[in-house]
Design an enzyme around this catalytic site. Structure first.
Site, PDB file in Angstrom:
ATOM      1  N   CYS A  69       0.865  -1.184   0.000  1.00 23.61           N
ATOM      2  CA  CYS A  69       0.000   0.000   0.000  1.00 23.61           C
ATOM      3  C   CYS A  69       0.898   1.229   0.000  1.00 23.61           C
ATOM      4  O   CYS A  69       1.700   1.414   0.921  1.00 23.61           O
ATOM      5  CB  CYS A  69      -0.865  -0.051   1.260  1.00 23.61           C
ATOM      6  SG  CYS A  69      -1.788   1.444   1.589  1.00 23.61           S
ATOM      7  N   CYS A 181      -0.886   4.109  -6.193  1.00 20.74           N
ATOM      8  CA  CYS A 181      -1.751   3.395  -5.242  1.00 20.74           C
ATOM      9  C   CYS A 181      -1.942   2.000  -5.840  1.00 20.74           C
ATOM     10  O   CYS A 181      -2.225   1.878  -7.040  1.00 20.74           O
ATOM     11  CB  CYS A 181      -3.087   4.122  -5.115  1.00 20.74           C
ATOM     12  SG  CYS A 181      -4.391   3.168  -4.299  1.00 20.74           S
TER      13      CYS A 181
HETATM   14  N1  DGL Z   1      -4.007   0.509  -1.926  1.00 18.33           N
HETATM   15  C1  DGL Z   1      -3.688   1.672  -1.239  1.00 18.33           C
HETATM   16  C2  DGL Z   1      -2.504   2.442  -1.724  1.00 18.33           C
HETATM   17  O1  DGL Z   1      -1.654   1.856  -2.365  1.00 18.33           O
HETATM   18  C3  DGL Z   1      -4.693   2.346  -0.345  1.00 18.33           C
HETATM   19  C4  DGL Z   1      -5.957   2.885  -0.934  1.00 18.33           C
HETATM   20  C5  DGL Z   1      -6.836   3.452   0.175  1.00 18.33           C
HETATM   21  O2  DGL Z   1      -7.137   2.707   1.112  1.00 18.33           O
HETATM   22  O3  DGL Z   1      -7.154   4.637   0.123  1.00 18.33           O
HETATM   23  O4  DGL Z   1      -2.360   3.596  -1.484  1.00 18.33           O
END
Ligand code: DGL
Length: 262
Positions: A69, A181
């Site tokens: 993430c 993201c």
């Molecule tokens: N998958 C996430 C990232 O890479 C988080 C997205 C979220 O929860 O806002 O930032």
């Protein structure tokens, strides 16, 4: 190995880790109770990440953690590394790589609000540098759209277009786009359609995969986890729609995880 994300984005990273290290055993935690992380404060994201790792550590013999993430990595990774005494690897928008490959020297960076506001990104997108043309879109909606897509729900092109309007309106659009993201990696096809031109995506996956490989080779990490386990932090109807998508990851168990209070 523990791998975590607020949602399904991290699964796109897990897929590549599995290709590189086919014998790896993993626990994936989907923190759907706190999804999305993008609209949360720095303090919340740090506390939440600590809570997740602490809870898992108490219940499972993990020896390495992958923060799949960008939001949790840019905001919390340095603190997590100081808090825990085992390897923690994160994913970061690879601005350097984008700068290297861009032909027209206009780079697009799209990420969550928390990532864009992080000091990690602020330092690297410093406007004072005249050689840098980084066009930024900060959005918490695109991760929600990716969650919908994976559950087989219809996603609105109009909604998608609105998110990218800022770039559509530019006289010269970025030729290289950093998907900052992990959720956005699941929407490459849809984003390409919206921008109507050949763009190159930087998904920053290579570095994290190489780091994981290096760690496993160098430290000969002992795999104490015997089966692949999927954990979630909230039981709801949305979760049921996800089960079909999870099939290909060979999870032996799919369980609710109650996070410890401190
Ligand atoms: N998958 C996430 C990232 O890479 C988080 C997205 C979220 O929860 O806002 O930032």
């Amino acid at each position: 190995m523990l791998i975590f994300d607020s949602g399904v984005g991290g699964l796109s990273i897990l897929e590549d880790i599995k290709k590189t290290l086919p014998n790896i055993k993993y626990i994936y935690i989907l923190d759907n109770e706190a999804f999305p992380y993008g609209n949360k404060t720095k303090c919340f994201i740090i506390q939440r990440s600590i809570k997740i790792i602490k809870t898992i550590k108490k219940n499972y013999p993990i020896s390495i953690t992958i923060i799949a993430c960008n939001t949790a990595s840019t905001v919390a990774l340095s603190i997590l590394r100081k808090t825990f005494n085992f390897p923690i690897i994160g994913i970061f928008p690879d601005i350097k790589h984008a700068e290297k490959i861009s032909q027209n020297k206009i780079i697009g960076l799209i990420a969550t609000q928390a990532t864009i506001n992080s000091s990690y990104i602020k330092k690297r997108t410093n406007k004072k540098n005249p050689n840098k043309n980084i066009q930024i879109i900060s959005t918490n909606k695109l991760a929600v759209i990716a969650e919908k897509k994976i559950r087989g729900l219809i996603i609105s092109k109009i909604e998608l277009k609105k998110i990218f309007q800022k770039w559509i309106d530019l006289t010269i659009q970025p030729d290289t786009i950093i998907l900052g993201c992990t959720h956005f990696l699941l929407l490459k096809k849809e984003i390409k359609e919206i921008l109507y031109k050949s763009i190159y995506f930087v998904d920053s996956k290579d570095k994290i995969i190489q780091n994981v490989k290096k760690h496993f080779n160098r430290f000969n990490i002992d795999q104490k986890i015997k089966d692949n386990i999927f954990l979630y932090s909230k039981n709801n109807i949305e979760l049921k729609k996800l089960l079909f998508f999870l099939k290909k990851y060979n999870f032996k168990e799919i369980n609710y995880l109650k996070l410890i209070s401190s």
